[in-house]
Design an enzyme around this catalytic site. Structure first.
Site, PDB file in Angstrom:
ATOM      1  N   ASP A  46       0.879  -1.177   0.000  1.00  6.74           N
ATOM      2  CA  ASP A  46       0.000   0.000   0.000  1.00  6.74           C
ATOM      3  C   ASP A  46       0.914   1.224   0.000  1.00  6.74           C
ATOM      4  OD1 ASP A  46      -1.743  -2.122   0.774  1.00  6.74           O
ATOM      5  OD2 ASP A  46      -3.076  -0.693   1.774  1.00  6.74           O
TER       6      ASP A  46
ATOM      7  N   LYS B 177      -6.697   3.425  -3.834  1.00  7.17           N
ATOM      8  CA  LYS B 177      -7.129   3.495  -2.435  1.00  7.17           C
ATOM      9  C   LYS B 177      -7.386   4.947  -2.070  1.00  7.17           C
ATOM     10  CE  LYS B 177      -5.095   2.415   2.117  1.00  7.17           C
ATOM     11  NZ  LYS B 177      -3.957   1.739   2.782  1.00  7.17           N
TER      12      LYS B 177
ATOM     13  N   LYS C 102     -10.005   0.409  -2.892  1.00  9.06           N
ATOM     14  CA  LYS C 102      -9.900   0.177  -1.452  1.00  9.06           C
ATOM     15  C   LYS C 102     -10.288   1.460  -0.729  1.00  9.06           C
ATOM     16  CE  LYS C 102      -6.778  -0.794   2.430  1.00  9.06           C
ATOM     17  NZ  LYS C 102      -5.457  -1.262   2.896  1.00  9.06           N
TER      18      LYS C 102
END
Lengths: 233, 226
Positions: free
Chosen positions: B97, B159, B188
């Protein structure tokens, strides 16, 4: 404590660190504060080259950051970042300590991390950012001792950007325990001249702020947050 | 996905069980990993410093270790993000991430944004990559542009947020992002999702992964309504 504007400026590091900062913002900010003899200006790693160029005819130190503000990066990554900082002209590097290790009582990991970072920094100053706001008094002292053992001689009280503010009592505590062994850079939530002077009186050596104009009527209003599009702060 | 179609194990498998508090202790990471295994969460999302501990605890459990790279501002030179990614993988990370170069997007330096994302993606090889936009800092046009660039760069997820800003994921942002990235790439949602209702509405908007510190609370809440 009475300080002239110039004396105060020489105790201030102005931080222009944000996620949305562009080269244009850095130029705009540095042009607007040109002439104020700040001790230092802190920028993110990608802006070292341009900042070094803009500061070249001044005494102002170029400061950058590593594993900041959260302190969650590994020693190997910090070492790489510090090497990058040296290469691109940083005079000093603010490095986040391993907070999770500190909170776990694992001060050996904190110390080993500092040592490797300091070795990588060579002749550049390493200021370890401690996040005093999350530590108990006993942890504060143990973390500062680990930092000294690891070879750094300076701490920053809190990183800012994580909701922590520096208490005057924390500065007094570190000063009482470590005296002149440790340079104390007070940071986070210090906005006014009164607050800055109080921190200096309590034993801080340097003040970090992103809004220095609030500390002197003679300094032009240069609101960094406004420049980067986050509104006035 | 319609609310009534979601099974508890599907919901659990959408959650990245997250511990990014700066005052977390090793014990909190252990608890996180035990809960992730027990509940069948997709991954634990943690700082790189905690990756070795989590990787040792989650070996052979099916729960992935996701490392938070360039946190939380993303303002790192590409070469350092790449180094950090490889270092995290070497230490046991199985998902990445990472925060995109937000300043470069603001400066309309789209090549830099794209190359930065692509370089991290390449460094991650076959591992799942999630690029964080930090939507709180972006205009809608910038969000769209970032999603287009992320799609071109071939990441697995876009995300919404790091969770460190005043505002995290919103239903509107998730819809907007899903609309741009389409079916091949997931969205996400992270930041501020604490209840089962919030989780289900964000899934309804198009999210297929949720980053939250409240995964246990969400699953327990889901059980109660069933």
């Amino acid at each position: 404590m009475k300080l002239t504007d110039e004396e105060l400026a020489r105790r201030i590091i102005t931080s222009i660190i944000e996620a949305s900062v562009t080269e244009g913002h850095i130029k705009e900010f540095l042009e607007k504060v040109d002439g104020i003899p700040f001790y230092g200006i802190a920028v993110d790693l990608p802006f070292l080259s341009i900042s070094a160029d803009l500061l070249k005819n001044t005494d102002t130190k170029l400061v950058t950051i590593s594993s900041y503000p959260l302190g969650g990066m590994t020693t190997e990554v910090k070492v790489k970042q510090v090497e990058f900082a040296r290469k691109y002209g940083a005079d000093a590097i603010d490095v986040g300590i391993n907070c999770n290790a500190a909170k776990s009582g694992d001060f050996k990991t904190v110390e080993d991390d500092v040592r490797k970072v300091v070795n990588a920094a060579g002749d550049r100053e390493v200021v370890m950012c401690t996040q005093l706001g999350i530590l108990t008094n006993q942890e504060k002292i143990k973390v500062c001792q680990a930092i000294l053992n690891g070879g750094s001689k300076a701490i920053k009280t809190n990183s800012g950007m994580v909701g922590l503010h520096t208490d005057i009592e924390d500065v007094e505590l570190i000063k009482r325990e470590f005296g002149d062994e440790l340079i104390i850079e007070a940071s986070s939530g210090i906005r006014t001249r009164e607050q800055a002077l109080a921190m200096l009186e309590a034993g801080a050596d340097i003040i970090h702020t992103s809004t220095p104009f609030k500390m002197s009527e003679n300094w032009k209003e240069v609101n960094f947050y406004e420049i980067v599009g986050l509104g006035k702060k | 996905m319609k609310r009534r179609e979601i099974k508890i194990e599907d919901l659990a498998n959408m959650i990245d069980h997250t511990e990014l508090h700066i005052d977390a202790k090793y014990g909190d990471i252990k608890r996180l990993c035990l809960e992730a295994e027990k509940y069948g969460f997709a991954a634990v999302a943690i700082y790189p410093v905690n990756v070795p501990l989590a990787a040792s605890l989650l070996k052979d459990t099916g729960v992935k270790v996701a490392a938070a790279i360039a946190f939380h501002m993303g303002a790192y030179p590409t070469e350092l993000k790449v180094f950090e990614t490889k270092d995290a993988i070497e230490k046991g990370a199985e998902e990445i991430d990472f925060v995109m170069n937000i300043g470069a997007l603001k400066a309309k330096n789209y090549d830099l944004v794209r190359n930065d994302i692509r370089a991290v993606k390449d460094a991650a090889g076959d591992l799942v990559t999630k690029v964080i936009l930090e939507t709180y800092l972006l205009t809608n046009e910038e969000k769209r542009r970032a999603c287009e660039i992320a799609k071109e760069a071939g990441v697995d997820f876009v995300k919404t947020s790091t969770g460190f800003r005043e505002k995290g994921a919103t239903v509107e942002d998730v819809k907007l992002m899903k609309e741009v990235v389409g079916d091949r790439i997931g969205v996400k949602a992270a930041g501020g999702i604490r209840s089962v209702d919030e989780a289900l509405s964000i899934i309804g908007a198009g999210a297929s992964r949720i980053g939250t510190s409240s995964g246990v609370q969400i699953i327990e809440g889901f059980k109660k309504r069933a």
